[in-house]
Design an enzyme around this catalytic site. Structure first.
Site, mmCIF file in Angstrom:
data_model
loop_
_atom_site.group_PDB
_atom_site.id
_atom_site.type_symbol
_atom_site.label_atom_id
_atom_site.label_comp_id
_atom_site.label_asym_id
_atom_site.label_seq_id
_atom_site.Cartn_x
_atom_site.Cartn_y
_atom_site.Cartn_z
ATOM 1 N N HIS A 1 0.818 -1.212 0.000
ATOM 2 C CA HIS A 1 0.000 0.000 0.000
ATOM 3 C C HIS A 1 0.855 1.268 0.000
ATOM 4 C CE1 HIS A 1 -3.643 -2.275 1.971
ATOM 5 N NE2 HIS A 1 -3.360 -2.691 0.755
ATOM 6 N N HIS B 1 -7.131 -0.252 2.598
ATOM 7 C CA HIS B 1 -6.687 -0.567 1.232
ATOM 8 C C HIS B 1 -6.966 0.607 0.298
ATOM 9 C CE1 HIS B 1 -6.253 -4.894 2.372
ATOM 10 N NE2 HIS B 1 -7.056 -4.445 3.334
#
Ligand code: FAD
Ligand code: NAG
Ligand code: NAG
Ligand code: NAG
Ligand code: NAG
Ligand code: NAG
Ligand code: NAG
Length: 604
Positions: free
Chosen positions: A540, A584
């Site tokens: 990420h 996310h």
């Protein structure tokens, strides 16, 4: 002769045919468009498709078409859980057709490991290789963004319109999900299917039994099921996460399968083509991009703007190669300075995770695929009903701020750092999963995993260059665990997971002693040492071209993502988000592409 002269045209024709008339294939050679987008990834294809409704648009993409290059690997949701190339050690199995094969410098605070950090090199970018989870950040996190950059259009209320534009939601299908005990709760009001958003968002038509039990364990220790799910600005408690899967055939909805195929008719895509430099005129206005396709070098000219969407590692690299970045770095490589932006490549945020493992006496998805006859049955389910083990990527997620008993062990400094995050920003994300232990060690039948992901990293990494050439990869320092607060929080999270494994819900299913870290690892010091050796990327990474206010000397772009110090150049990808949003990122990356597309078309 034919091959030499027409090789590119033949490749182009194949692309054209296989994608019907969805988009055009660029033929390598000088050409001119209104907008040139560097990187056909998650943000790049979304913004290119939107701009193409009223302008000519070229996309320069270094990779190819994943559906052709790696068959069903990136298409079938289950495979995304077991891609061998996602291995993080230096000697991971390679997949050069869709991965950049980037490796970090040794991580001094994380066992001196060099980390392979997978990044999609294909149309779709990381949306073609990610694990498909779709959800949005918290209201407080977007408000923090708005306040930091001085632009209230980043409040969740005002971003919601753009989130809605990106996607079409299909409710869960209880007939196909195999588990009535895996209830899905969500808030339909934050989606609007009348807008025909290209990205398909749905819930998997299969639930992993082991995960359903580990979810119960997290609920048992106080992380109850969230009534809204994770897309309405709240991330608190557990839930079965929505995924970027097209429910019609349970295939990956990447930016390529969604935006480009559905609304990219006006886009011209240059495949296997690498941008090496952004070109400027004497007034520092971007005029185009130097591109190479194999050994052919040419220029794609932009009549209006260049949009850089090469991702968190390559966008800062290209800025530096083009004369935008820290003056000292550019001078060291004899690159002519256009804009002295010290923040380019700095401020790398990266969430990391560790997996606590225990034996479970309950089947997991892989169990249903462990023999040829089971695979045949699963294939029939998948092909006839878009259901069964192959149709799902995962998973149950759970978010929380550490509860008081676990916070008590944190140092005062760590607690102080955590107190700067908004009240609704969770510190830990727990992800449950399971895999069969294998034929050579059939007991316990399943290895159950609860991962702790650190959503409040205080460590920062960086990206720089080692030469003035695009042929050398960016130099990546992830900065993992360089700030002691991060180890402190992860040690507490490991203890929290042990509490869940120890809950009475799992007692009848627990098979044997803890597998990792293992019963011998009990002191804070030993758990921390294990965390340093075992931390992994959840991929990420963000914020290497951070957005900020005019006059913020460490910022790279303004709130309309225009690069400071030059004109007609924007960066649109996860590198401009000023910090890693909790959870996310892909939903927010698509949102950002929609928001900036509107700015560009308005001439803002
Ligand atoms: C393995 C993995 C799992 C993940 N799981 C999830 C998940 O479940 N849910 C979630 O929300 N997020 C997930 N993520 C994160 C998410 O997918 C990314 O943050 C997001 O897709 C990044 O989008 P982007 O547009 O910034 O960059 P990208 O999608 O990476 O796009 C960059 C593009 O630029 C191209 N490019 C780079 N340099 C050049 C050049 N010089 N010339 C031409 N082209 C170039 C690349 O090939 C690529 O196509 C995951 C990521 C990975 C890698
Ligand atoms: C392509 O454009 C570049 C830069 O404008 C120019 O130098 C070059 O001669 C052009 N090539 C051809 C084949 O026209
Ligand atoms: C994926 O492709 C392989 C090789 O062609 C095939 O054996 C397998 O059944 C396919 N899997 C699915 C789920 O379609
Ligand atoms: C949920 O239901 C599935 C399917 O019947 C079963 O395999 C699983 O063990 C159940 N999980 C729980 C927590 O009851
Ligand atoms: C670049 O900016 C930094 C920080 O603002 C400054 O210290 C440095 O002197 C500048 N260098 C040049 C060449 O402008
Ligand atoms: C497909 O679904 C139907 C109804 O839900 C079910 O009866 C049938 O057995 C399923 N077929 C396969 C191959 O799973
Ligand atoms: C596990 O639970 C038991 C009883 O509920 C308790 O005595 C023990 O301390 C717990 N162990 C851990 C590691 O939490």
């Amino acid at each position: 002769m034919m091959g030499n002269l027409y090789g590119h045209a033949v490749i182009a024709l194949c692309i054209f045919v296989s994608n019907s008339d969805a988009y055009r294939a660029g033929i390598p050679g000088n050409a001119s468009y209104d907008y040139v987008v560097i990187g056909g990834g998650t943000a790049g294809l979304a913004i290119a498709s939107r701009l193409s409704a009223s302008a000519s648009v070229a996309v320069i993409e270094a990779g190819g078409i994943y559906e052709q290059d790696t068959g069903n690997q990136s298409v079938v949701p289950y495979y995304s859980l077991i891609f061998p190339f996602l291995g993080t050690s230096e000697d991971h199995p390679k997949e050069p057709l869709i991965d950049w094969d980037l490796v970090s410098i040794p991580q001094a605070s994380s066992g001196n490991r060099r980390i392979h950090y997978a990044q999609g090199k294909t149309l779709g970018g990381c949306s073609a290789i990610n694990t498909l989870a779709y959800h949005r950040g918290t209201k407080g996190s977007y408000q923090h963004w708005a306040d930091l950059v001085g632009d209230q259009s980043y409040s969740f209320e005002r971003l919601l319109r753009f989130f809605k534009l990106t996607c079409t939601l299909t409710p869960p299908d209880p007939r196909k999900r195999n588990a009535p005990n895996a209830t899905v709760l969500y808030d339909p009001s934050v989606f609007d299917n009348s807008l025909n958003g290209p990205l398909q968002v749905s819930w998997a038509n299969w639930v992993d039994p082991a995960s359903s039990w580990l979810a119960r364990a997290l609920q048992a220790v106080g992380q109850s099921l969230s009534p809204t799910g994770f897309s309405s600005g709240k991330m608190n408690g557990g839930g079965w996460v929505s995924t970027a899967i097209d429910p019609k055939d349970a295939t990956r909805s990447s930016s390529e399968a969604s935006y480009l195929q559905k609304s990219g008719a006006g886009v011209t895509v240059y495949l296997h083509s690498q941008a090496s430099k952004i070109l400027f005129d004497k007034d520092k206005k971007a005029t185009g991009v130097a591109v190479s396709t194999q050994d052919k070098n040419y220029v794609i000219t932009s009549k209006k703007e260049v949009i850089l969407s090469a991702g968190v590692f390559h966008s800062p690299q290209l800025l530096m190669l083009s004369g935008i970045g820290p003056a000292a770095t550019l001078a060291a490589h004899s690159i002519h300075l256009l804009s002295n932006l010290t923040g380019v490549g700095q401020n790398l945020w990266d969430q990391i995770f560790v997996n606590v493992l225990g034996g479970l006496d309950v089947p997991t998805t892989g169990t249903y695929l462990s023999t040829p006859s089971q695979r045949a049955l699963a294939l029939e389910q998948y092909l006839t009903n878009a259901s069964g083990p192959y149709s799902s990527a995962g998973g149950y997620l759970s978010f929380e701020k550490l509860p008081p008993t676990h916070r008590a062990t944190l140092s005062p400094r760590t607690r102080s750092l955590l107190s700067h995050f908004p009240a609704d920003w969770p510190e830990i994300e727990y992800i449950v999963s399971g895999f069969p232990s294998g034929l050579d060690a059939p007991s316990p039948p399943t290895i159950g995993a609860i991962a702790a992901t650190l959503l409040t990293p205080s460590s920062r990494g960086s990206v720089t260059i080692s030469s003035s050439s695009i042929l050398n990869p960016p130099v990546i320092d992830l900065g993992w665990l360089t700030d002691p607060a991060d180890g402190d929080v992860l040690v507490a999270a490991v203890r929290r997971i042990r509490e869940a494994f120890n809950s009475s819900v799992l007692t009848p299913l627990i098979a044997g002693a803890e597998i990792a870290p293992g019963d011998a690892v009990t002191s804070d010091m030993d758990i921390l040492a294990w965390v340093r050796q075992n931390a992994q990327p959840i991929w990420h990474a963000s914020s290497t071209c951070r957005m900020g206010r005019v006059g913020d000397l460490d910022a790279v772009v303004d709130s309309r993502t225009r690069v400071f110090g030059v004109e007609r150049l924007r960066v649109v990808d996860n590198s401009v988000v000023p910090f890693s949003l909790p959870g996310h990122p892909q939903a927010s990356v698509y949102m950002l592409a929609e928001k900036i597309a509107e700015d560009v078309l308005r001439g803002w």
